[in-house]
Design a protein around this motif. Structure first.
Motif, PDB file in Angstrom:
ATOM      1  N   PRO A 260       0.913  -1.252  -0.015  1.00  0.00           N
ATOM      2  CA  PRO A 260      -0.073  -0.142   0.061  1.00  0.00           C
ATOM      3  C   PRO A 260       0.935   1.283   0.064  1.00  0.00           C
ATOM      4  N   GLU A 261       1.947   1.384   0.661  1.00  0.00           N
ATOM      5  CA  GLU A 261       2.795   2.532   0.870  1.00  0.00           C
ATOM      6  C   GLU A 261       3.609   2.665  -0.563  1.00  0.00           C
ATOM      7  N   MET A 262       3.948   1.811  -1.209  1.00  0.00           N
ATOM      8  CA  MET A 262       4.337   1.932  -2.838  1.00  0.00           C
ATOM      9  C   MET A 262       3.126   2.440  -3.589  1.00  0.00           C
ATOM     10  N   THR A 263       1.940   2.037  -3.296  1.00  0.00           N
ATOM     11  CA  THR A 263       0.993   2.491  -4.258  1.00  0.00           C
ATOM     12  C   THR A 263       0.764   3.811  -4.113  1.00  0.00           C
ATOM     13  N   ARG A 264       0.811   4.238  -2.840  1.00  0.00           N
ATOM     14  CA  ARG A 264       0.539   5.695  -2.672  1.00  0.00           C
ATOM     15  C   ARG A 264       1.698   6.492  -3.124  1.00  0.00           C
ATOM     16  N   SER A 265       2.964   6.007  -3.063  1.00  0.00           N
ATOM     17  CA  SER A 265       4.040   6.544  -3.717  1.00  0.00           C
ATOM     18  C   SER A 265       4.118   6.831  -4.930  1.00  0.00           C
ATOM     19  N   ILE A 266       3.561   5.722  -5.599  1.00  0.00           N
ATOM     20  CA  ILE A 266       3.583   5.839  -7.270  1.00  0.00           C
ATOM     21  C   ILE A 266       2.373   6.985  -7.304  1.00  0.00           C
ATOM     22  N   LEU A 267       1.287   6.972  -6.900  1.00  0.00           N
ATOM     23  CA  LEU A 267       0.098   7.846  -7.101  1.00  0.00           C
ATOM     24  C   LEU A 267       0.599   9.255  -7.090  1.00  0.00           C
ATOM     25  N   GLU A 268       1.337   9.535  -5.881  1.00  0.00           N
ATOM     26  CA  GLU A 268       1.755  10.810  -5.635  1.00  0.00           C
ATOM     27  C   GLU A 268       2.828  11.298  -6.552  1.00  0.00           C
ATOM     28  N   ARG A 269       3.996  10.389  -7.250  1.00  0.00           N
ATOM     29  CA  ARG A 269       4.959  10.794  -7.911  1.00  0.00           C
ATOM     30  C   ARG A 269       4.263  11.089  -9.345  1.00  0.00           C
ATOM     31  N   CYS A 270       3.324  10.056  -9.772  1.00  0.00           N
ATOM     32  CA  CYS A 270       2.914  10.090 -11.055  1.00  0.00           C
ATOM     33  C   CYS A 270       2.301  11.350 -11.284  1.00  0.00           C
ATOM     34  N   LEU A 271       1.179  11.859 -10.237  1.00  0.00           N
ATOM     35  CA  LEU A 271       0.468  12.972 -10.292  1.00  0.00           C
ATOM     36  C   LEU A 271       1.471  14.258 -10.573  1.00  0.00           C
ATOM     37  N   ALA A 272       2.556  14.218  -9.759  1.00  0.00           N
ATOM     38  CA  ALA A 272       3.573  15.370  -9.890  1.00  0.00           C
ATOM     39  C   ALA A 272       3.961  15.598 -11.191  1.00  0.00           C
ATOM     40  N   LEU A 273       4.357  14.135 -11.720  1.00  0.00           N
ATOM     41  CA  LEU A 273       5.148  14.258 -13.020  1.00  0.00           C
ATOM     42  C   LEU A 273       3.934  14.465 -14.119  1.00  0.00           C
ATOM     43  N   CYS A 274       2.784  14.176 -13.996  1.00  0.00           N
ATOM     44  CA  CYS A 274       1.682  14.244 -14.830  1.00  0.00           C
ATOM     45  C   CYS A 274       0.289  14.481 -14.408  1.00  0.00           C
ATOM     46  N   PRO A 275       0.147  15.935 -14.028  1.00  0.00           N
ATOM     47  CA  PRO A 275      -1.256  16.501 -13.544  1.00  0.00           C
ATOM     48  C   PRO A 275      -2.324  16.135 -14.470  1.00  0.00           C
ATOM     49  N   GLU A 276      -1.993  15.879 -15.904  1.00  0.00           N
ATOM     50  CA  GLU A 276      -3.169  15.446 -16.601  1.00  0.00           C
ATOM     51  C   GLU A 276      -3.744  14.159 -16.546  1.00  0.00           C
ATOM     52  N   LEU A 277      -3.111  13.430 -15.621  1.00  0.00           N
ATOM     53  CA  LEU A 277      -3.955  12.296 -15.238  1.00  0.00           C
ATOM     54  C   LEU A 277      -5.377  12.415 -14.642  1.00  0.00           C
ATOM     55  N   VAL A 278      -5.789  13.806 -13.970  1.00  0.00           N
ATOM     56  CA  VAL A 278      -6.762  13.876 -13.349  1.00  0.00           C
ATOM     57  C   VAL A 278      -7.800  13.778 -14.286  1.00  0.00           C
ATOM     58  N   PRO A 279      -9.041  13.493 -14.535  1.00  0.00           N
ATOM     59  CA  PRO A 279      -9.939  13.297 -15.365  1.00  0.00           C
ATOM     60  C   PRO A 279     -10.402  14.946 -15.829  1.00  0.00           C
ATOM     61  N   PRO A 280     -10.478  14.986 -16.924  1.00  0.00           N
ATOM     62  CA  PRO A 280     -10.686  16.455 -17.368  1.00  0.00           C
ATOM     63  C   PRO A 280     -11.693  16.943 -16.873  1.00  0.00           C
ATOM     64  N   GLU A 281     -12.968  16.373 -16.683  1.00  0.00           N
ATOM     65  CA  GLU A 281     -14.024  17.141 -15.831  1.00  0.00           C
ATOM     66  C   GLU A 281     -13.917  17.530 -14.496  1.00  0.00           C
ATOM     67  N   VAL A 282     -13.055  16.574 -13.813  1.00  0.00           N
ATOM     68  CA  VAL A 282     -12.522  17.063 -12.653  1.00  0.00           C
ATOM     69  C   VAL A 282     -11.806  18.412 -12.520  1.00  0.00           C
ATOM     70  N   ARG A 283     -10.943  18.599 -13.491  1.00  0.00           N
ATOM     71  CA  ARG A 283      -9.879  19.745 -13.611  1.00  0.00           C
ATOM     72  C   ARG A 283     -10.640  20.832 -14.037  1.00  0.00           C
ATOM     73  N   GLU A 284     -11.655  20.590 -14.818  1.00  0.00           N
ATOM     74  CA  GLU A 284     -12.504  21.601 -15.139  1.00  0.00           C
ATOM     75  C   GLU A 284     -13.381  22.470 -14.522  1.00  0.00           C
ATOM     76  N   LYS A 285     -13.700  21.433 -13.461  1.00  0.00           N
ATOM     77  CA  LYS A 285     -14.943  21.803 -12.461  1.00  0.00           C
ATOM     78  C   LYS A 285     -14.328  22.822 -11.408  1.00  0.00           C
ATOM     79  N   ASP A 286     -12.900  22.712 -11.222  1.00  0.00           N
ATOM     80  CA  ASP A 286     -12.227  23.871 -10.299  1.00  0.00           C
ATOM     81  C   ASP A 286     -10.996  23.941 -10.853  1.00  0.00           C
ATOM     82  N   PRO A 287     -10.710  24.593 -11.810  1.00  0.00           N
ATOM     83  CA  PRO A 287      -9.136  24.665 -12.551  1.00  0.00           C
ATOM     84  C   PRO A 287      -8.148  25.398 -11.412  1.00  0.00           C
TER      85      PRO A 287
END
Length: 362
Positions: A260-287
């Motif tokens: 679990p701790e590595m899963t969390r690390s992967i999600l945090e690092r990948c989100l920092a590297l690629c914020p575009e992973l967040v679904p477009p509708e979520v990003r557009e709701k509150d840019p």
């Protein structure tokens, strides 16, 4: 040279590619393996867990360069015809936190289309250098069955069996009734080469890698932050719309379940590297809102881990004459690819076949 009966031990990407190469050279080929493409995913069968993308890190290693170059050219050709559905061509950005591990224009400017070394202004925090180019990703759950079906459709045989000792193959235990025993055996057993009787190569060891598979068809580019500190952050989109997020490189770690701790690390690092992973509708709701890993949880399909089959002295590519219980045969070793199995598979298979041709009586 006339074709001879051949057995390939192993049905990962290296074994399948080797079997096809041997078949295309005119040999009568049987694959023997405990696990086959299409099986339920297991820690014992590494290839289905791979990302995978073609990004060579051969550096100055001429042998590895040759394997990677041939494999890229083969996959690029496949991606525009019969196996188009297995691949996704896409722009790739590579960032390097360590200078020792990088793709340079000197080695790969003539291989990857659109290759460019990044300027300092184009780098991301934590990177010392970088490059961008066009490459391809491999949808491994689609590609492995494609390879097997291609092999079977040309008359190949596949036998599901746990091989205990290489002499079983040499003595003809897996040959079809009435057929002669093999004159050659390819050992493409991956991590299994460590325990396979008659091989028992203790230089083989696992490099554990953990990933998260998400559904994000809007992501159509690859990004990687490479490092030598055991962490390896990458975004690998597949043609299907799934995206592999990773990862880590943990040598001699045999743990078979996602941590679990590595899963969390992967999600945090990948989100920092690629914020575009967040679904477009979520990003557009509150840019103005800062994205967080909770935004990714609804698109997670699965967590997984695999054991990359590495070897202390690198890939073992060599041949020898081995005595079985009743007869001798040429044994060609082709294992120890670590995390580079897909990107070196066709080139490695070619080199293994060259070893066979030199070893067989003319």
């Amino acid at each position: 040279m006339a074709g001879v009966p051949v057995v390939v031990i192993g049905a990962g990407v290296v074994g399948l590619s080797t079997a096809i190469k041997a078949q295309e050279a005119g040999h009568s080929v049987t694959i023997v393996a405990e696990a086959l493409p299409g099986d339920v995913k297991s820690i014992h069968y590494t290839s289905p867990w791979a990302g995978a993308h073609h990004v060579s890190l051969a550096g100055k290693d001429v042998r590895q360069q040759r394997m990677d170059r041939e494999t890229f050219k083969t996959m690029w050709a496949l991606s525009e015809n019969e196996a188009e559905g297995c691949f996704l061509r896409l722009p790739q950005a590579e960032y390097y936190a360590e200078e020792e591990e990088r793709v340079s224009a000197e080695e790969y400017g003539d291989v990857y289309p659109d290759f460019k070394e990044l300027s300092q202004s184009e780098l991301i925090p934590g990177s010392l250098s970088g490059a961008s180019f066009t490459t391809l990703t491999i949808d491994t759950p689609v590609y492995l069955p494609y390879l097997l079906q291609r092999f079977l459709s040309k008359g190949g045989r596949a036998v599901r069996v746990k091989v205990q000792h290489v002499s079983q193959a040499i003595d003809g235990a897996f040959s079809s009734p009435g057929s002669p025993p093999p004159q050659a055996v390819f050992v493409c057993a991956g991590l299994g080469a460590r325990s396979l009787g008659g091989v028992e190569d203790k230089d083989v060891f696992p490099i554990r890698g953990q990933t998260v598979l998400v559904r994000a068809p809007w992501v159509r580019f690859g990004r990687t932050l490479s490092s030598l500190d055991g962490l390896w952050t990458y975004i690998i989109p597949r043609r299907s719309g799934d995206v592999i997020l990773g990862g880590n490189k943990s040598a001699d770690d045999w743990y078979p379940h996602p941590r679990p701790e590595m899963t969390r690390s992967i999600l945090e690092r990948c989100l920092a590297l690629c914020p575009e992973l967040v679904p477009p509708e979520v990003r557009e709701k509150d840019p103005s809102r800062q994205p967080n890993i909770e935004d990714l949880k609804p698109i997670i399909i699965e967590e997984g881990c695999g054991l990359r089959p590495a070897r202390k002295d690198g890939i073992r590519l060599e041949s020898e004459i081995v005595q079985g219980s009743t007869r001798k045969a040429v044994v060609v070793h082709n294992y120890g690819h670590g995390g580079y199995g897909y990107q070196s598979s066709w080139g490695s298979a070619t080199m293994a076949l060259e070893l066979l041709e030199k070893a067989l009586p003319q």
